[in-house]
Design a protein around this motif. Structure first.
Motif, PDB file in Angstrom:
ATOM      1  N   ILE A  78       0.878  -1.178   0.000  1.00 54.24           N
ATOM      2  CA  ILE A  78       0.000   0.000   0.000  1.00 54.24           C
ATOM      3  C   ILE A  78       0.917   1.229   0.000  1.00 54.24           C
ATOM      4  O   ILE A  78       1.813   1.322   0.837  1.00 54.24           O
ATOM      5  N   THR A  79       0.706   2.128  -0.949  1.00 51.33           N
ATOM      6  CA  THR A  79       1.668   3.202  -1.176  1.00 51.33           C
ATOM      7  C   THR A  79       1.042   4.572  -0.926  1.00 51.33           C
ATOM      8  O   THR A  79       0.427   5.151  -1.828  1.00 51.33           O
ATOM      9  N   ASP A  80       1.189   5.063   0.300  1.00 53.76           N
ATOM     10  CA  ASP A  80       0.767   6.452   0.535  1.00 53.76           C
ATOM     11  C   ASP A  80       1.903   7.377   0.086  1.00 53.76           C
ATOM     12  O   ASP A  80       2.930   6.907  -0.418  1.00 53.76           O
ATOM     13  N   GLN A  81       1.717   8.693   0.252  1.00 53.96           N
ATOM     14  CA  GLN A  81       2.731   9.635  -0.264  1.00 53.96           C
ATOM     15  C   GLN A  81       4.096   9.378   0.373  1.00 53.96           C
ATOM     16  O   GLN A  81       5.118   9.389  -0.323  1.00 53.96           O
TER      17      GLN A  81
ATOM     18  N   THR B 230      13.157   5.181 -14.853  1.00 54.61           N
ATOM     19  CA  THR B 230      11.821   4.847 -14.379  1.00 54.61           C
ATOM     20  C   THR B 230      10.926   5.048 -15.597  1.00 54.61           C
ATOM     21  O   THR B 230      11.385   5.567 -16.633  1.00 54.61           O
ATOM     22  N   GLY B 231       9.673   4.688 -15.477  1.00 53.29           N
ATOM     23  CA  GLY B 231       8.756   4.907 -16.589  1.00 53.29           C
ATOM     24  C   GLY B 231       8.604   6.369 -16.955  1.00 53.29           C
ATOM     25  O   GLY B 231       8.263   6.706 -18.101  1.00 53.29           O
ATOM     26  N   ALA B 232       8.859   7.262 -15.993  1.00 52.05           N
ATOM     27  CA  ALA B 232       8.737   8.700 -16.263  1.00 52.05           C
ATOM     28  C   ALA B 232       9.839   9.192 -17.196  1.00 52.05           C
ATOM     29  O   ALA B 232       9.635  10.129 -17.964  1.00 52.05           O
ATOM     30  N   ASP B 233      11.008   8.563 -17.125  1.00 55.41           N
ATOM     31  CA  ASP B 233      12.153   9.016 -17.911  1.00 55.41           C
ATOM     32  C   ASP B 233      11.934   8.737 -19.391  1.00 55.41           C
ATOM     33  O   ASP B 233      11.689   7.596 -19.786  1.00 55.41           O
ATOM     34  N   ALA B 234      12.022   9.796 -20.176  1.00 51.77           N
ATOM     35  CA  ALA B 234      11.786   9.709 -21.625  1.00 51.77           C
ATOM     36  C   ALA B 234      10.382   9.158 -21.904  1.00 51.77           C
ATOM     37  O   ALA B 234      10.138   8.600 -22.959  1.00 51.77           O
ATOM     38  N   SER B 235       9.489   9.321 -20.937  1.00 47.56           N
ATOM     39  CA  SER B 235       8.084   8.862 -21.015  1.00 47.56           C
ATOM     40  C   SER B 235       7.991   7.441 -21.572  1.00 47.56           C
ATOM     41  O   SER B 235       7.199   7.156 -22.456  1.00 47.56           O
ATOM     42  N   THR B 236       8.806   6.561 -20.985  1.00 40.99           N
ATOM     43  CA  THR B 236       8.864   5.190 -21.484  1.00 40.99           C
ATOM     44  C   THR B 236       7.673   4.335 -21.045  1.00 40.99           C
ATOM     45  O   THR B 236       7.187   3.519 -21.830  1.00 40.99           O
ATOM     46  N   VAL B 237       7.227   4.497 -19.795  1.00 43.88           N
ATOM     47  CA  VAL B 237       6.106   3.663 -19.321  1.00 43.88           C
ATOM     48  C   VAL B 237       5.088   4.527 -18.565  1.00 43.88           C
ATOM     49  O   VAL B 237       5.333   4.957 -17.434  1.00 43.88           O
ATOM     50  N   LEU B 238       3.966   4.740 -19.220  1.00 42.74           N
ATOM     51  CA  LEU B 238       2.900   5.576 -18.666  1.00 42.74           C
ATOM     52  C   LEU B 238       1.887   4.676 -17.974  1.00 42.74           C
ATOM     53  O   LEU B 238       1.544   3.601 -18.481  1.00 42.74           O
ATOM     54  N   SER B 239       1.403   5.113 -16.819  1.00 38.94           N
ATOM     55  CA  SER B 239       0.396   4.312 -16.133  1.00 38.94           C
ATOM     56  C   SER B 239      -0.705   5.213 -15.603  1.00 38.94           C
ATOM     57  O   SER B 239      -0.673   6.434 -15.788  1.00 38.94           O
ATOM     58  N   GLU B 240      -1.703   4.602 -14.976  1.00 39.18           N
ATOM     59  CA  GLU B 240      -2.706   5.423 -14.296  1.00 39.18           C
ATOM     60  C   GLU B 240      -2.854   4.887 -12.878  1.00 39.18           C
ATOM     61  O   GLU B 240      -2.680   3.692 -12.633  1.00 39.18           O
TER      62      GLU B 240
ATOM     63  N   GLY C 140       0.484   2.280  -9.764  1.00 45.49           N
ATOM     64  CA  GLY C 140       0.132   2.511 -11.156  1.00 45.49           C
ATOM     65  C   GLY C 140      -0.151   1.234 -11.919  1.00 45.49           C
ATOM     66  O   GLY C 140       0.580   0.252 -11.785  1.00 45.49           O
ATOM     67  N   ASP C 141      -1.229   1.259 -12.712  1.00 43.95           N
ATOM     68  CA  ASP C 141      -1.486   0.185 -13.669  1.00 43.95           C
ATOM     69  C   ASP C 141      -1.064   0.697 -15.044  1.00 43.95           C
ATOM     70  O   ASP C 141      -1.469   1.787 -15.477  1.00 43.95           O
TER      71      ASP C 141
ATOM     72  N   GLU D 204      -0.029  11.232 -16.273  1.00 46.19           N
ATOM     73  CA  GLU D 204       0.168  12.428 -17.092  1.00 46.19           C
ATOM     74  C   GLU D 204       0.077  13.738 -16.311  1.00 46.19           C
ATOM     75  O   GLU D 204       0.277  14.802 -16.870  1.00 46.19           O
ATOM     76  N   VAL D 205      -0.238  13.635 -15.017  1.00 44.25           N
ATOM     77  CA  VAL D 205      -0.384  14.875 -14.252  1.00 44.25           C
ATOM     78  C   VAL D 205       0.708  15.086 -13.206  1.00 44.25           C
ATOM     79  O   VAL D 205       0.529  15.847 -12.255  1.00 44.25           O
ATOM     80  N   GLY D 206       1.840  14.400 -13.395  1.00 49.46           N
ATOM     81  CA  GLY D 206       2.996  14.714 -12.548  1.00 49.46           C
ATOM     82  C   GLY D 206       3.251  13.784 -11.385  1.00 49.46           C
ATOM     83  O   GLY D 206       4.156  14.043 -10.591  1.00 49.46           O
ATOM     84  N   ASN D 207       2.471  12.705 -11.255  1.00 52.91           N
ATOM     85  CA  ASN D 207       2.705  11.760 -10.160  1.00 52.91           C
ATOM     86  C   ASN D 207       3.575  10.589 -10.596  1.00 52.91           C
ATOM     87  O   ASN D 207       3.360  10.022 -11.666  1.00 52.91           O
ATOM     88  N   LEU D 208       4.480  10.218  -9.732  1.00 46.47           N
ATOM     89  CA  LEU D 208       5.163   8.943  -9.876  1.00 46.47           C
ATOM     90  C   LEU D 208       4.260   7.882  -9.266  1.00 46.47           C
ATOM     91  O   LEU D 208       3.511   8.165  -8.341  1.00 46.47           O
ATOM     92  N   LEU D 209       4.325   6.662  -9.779  1.00 42.57           N
ATOM     93  CA  LEU D 209       3.453   5.598  -9.279  1.00 42.57           C
ATOM     94  C   LEU D 209       4.254   4.317  -9.097  1.00 42.57           C
ATOM     95  O   LEU D 209       5.014   3.909  -9.977  1.00 42.57           O
ATOM     96  N   ASN D 210       4.087   3.702  -7.950  1.00 40.50           N
ATOM     97  CA  ASN D 210       4.735   2.435  -7.629  1.00 40.50           C
ATOM     98  C   ASN D 210       4.088   1.346  -8.496  1.00 40.50           C
ATOM     99  O   ASN D 210       2.865   1.280  -8.592  1.00 40.50           O
TER     100      ASN D 210
END
Lengths: 260, 260
Positions: A63-66, A99-109, A122-123, A151-157
């Protein structure tokens, strides 16, 4: 570019520095383009505890809180990822930690809240395999930490097994992909108490039988579900083996090979 | 590719989330290829304290033993770097977070022990500007954490100002480079007590005079030494300004511009 090897290593390798060094040495020698996805290991839980951040697991998922997201970003995206990159560079592998954020390699929600609020988990929605391909063509070896972004600036586990299969599937549009899950056993076991009872080949039918019999246990089920899904979606071969046998698995075969 | 903007932001921006968001919004809008180097901020010291790792500073430089190296790798290379990358992605900048180890972009060597043992601190040996250029041509925006690596597998804590100038100098083989140091003042001040006393242009002669008069203080000296060195080694322009004025500095001029 014909064959691509995508390898996932888990916490048991990360947590054991000698095992990690053995794995990385073997990984460095593998021929052809390759890509590594690593899990987290116990370090995140240990560091979280020291920082006063409580770890809550539900069905093996964190479970991943902030506060926990900050810990996994630090530990997976920073400490573990960059140590692997530096070690691979010393082995003459031109690694690049992502990470997926780098060079937008892996986007999730962010996973929707149903019965359980997993928090910042993130899925995966989309893999930019073109971008990853571009790194491979430049003879870079991507090393992914199990963190993605929305897409709104959050990193996701993100679960590292899922990330490995999503990347492998998307890369199969460009390459013939072998996906290898390294773990602490020599393969999927027919008898959980007998380490030598490795199932050499596993088909969906056999898998269903082992599940029904209770031979294949809880932790293996999401891993194998992922793996069979990857096969169905275009990955050429999936192998589950011990981290120490990765070279053997690639060169001659070792562990359990999944077949459709 | 003609003009490249290399910007360094320091801890004061990192530590203030509103200031960071303002800066990143302005950075996102800057035209042309650009590259960001960030410092660490107080978070590393705070997290180190919580983890029971003692912070020792000598002349404003952090003594980096193995435990502290792990903290800065986590915090700079993980937390700070990836949060910036995710925020830039949300602002439509295709950012890629890097340490010097990633894609072997910035190689350093462990600082030799003389009077002081700085520990795992790296002095930059080589920047692979060809590799960085390759990212820029792919319309990626590199975001560097102040960590480099040596050839034998160690990550090394590296001063962010020095890293910014080393990268700017090496990139000047390919581009006309503007190097901007953002900090908490509107520029270099003629009167430290008067924020409006910004020196618009600073030459080496003027700099020597201000140093002799004691107007330019301890913390600014290594920053300005770096900056003048960068100019001598091929960087086209160096600006020192407030993080809130970075757009103004690029478009019309703001802060202190260094001239040879």
């Amino acid at each position: 570019m014909d064959n691509l090897t995508v390898i996932k290593i888990g916490g048991n390798v990360i947590d054991d520095s000698a095992a990690l060094q053995r794995f990385l040495t073997a990984f460095a020698k593998l021929a052809g383009p390759k890509l590594l996805i690593h899990g987290g290991g116990k370090i995140a839980t240990q560091i979280a505890a020291k920082l006063g951040v409580e770890t809550t697991m539900v069905d093996g998922r964190r479970i991943t809180d902030q506060a926990m997201l900050n810990v996994v970003t630090m530990v997976y995206g920073g400490l573990v990822n960059k140590q692997i990159v530096a070690k691979l560079q010393a082995l003459d592998v031109n690694a690049i930690g992502l990470t997926g954020a780098d060079a937008s390699t892996v986007l999730s929600e962010k996973r929707p809240v149903k019965d359980i609020n997993y928090g910042f988990v993130g899925d995966i929605k989309e893999v930019d395999s073109g971008q990853i391909q571009f790194f491979l063509r430049q003879e870079l070896t991507p090393v992914f930490a199990p963190i993605t972004y929305d897409e709104v600036g959050n990193l996701l586990n993100t679960n590292a097994d899922t990330m490995a299969s999503a990347i492998a599937v998307d890369m199969s549009h460009h390459n013939s992909v072998t996906l290898i899950y390294c773990f602490e056993k020599k393969g999927v076991l027919a008898d959980p108490n007998d380490d030598s009872s490795v199932i050499l080949e596993l088909t969906p039918t056999l898998y269903a039988e082992y599940k029904a019999a209770g031979t294949i246990n809880k932790g293996m089920i999401p891993k194998l579900d992922n793996a069979f899904q990857a096969l169905q979606q275009g990955v050429s071969k999936v192998i589950i083996c011990h981290a120490d046998e990765v070279a053997l698995a690639v060169e001659q075969g070792a562990g359990t090979t999944l077949k459709q």
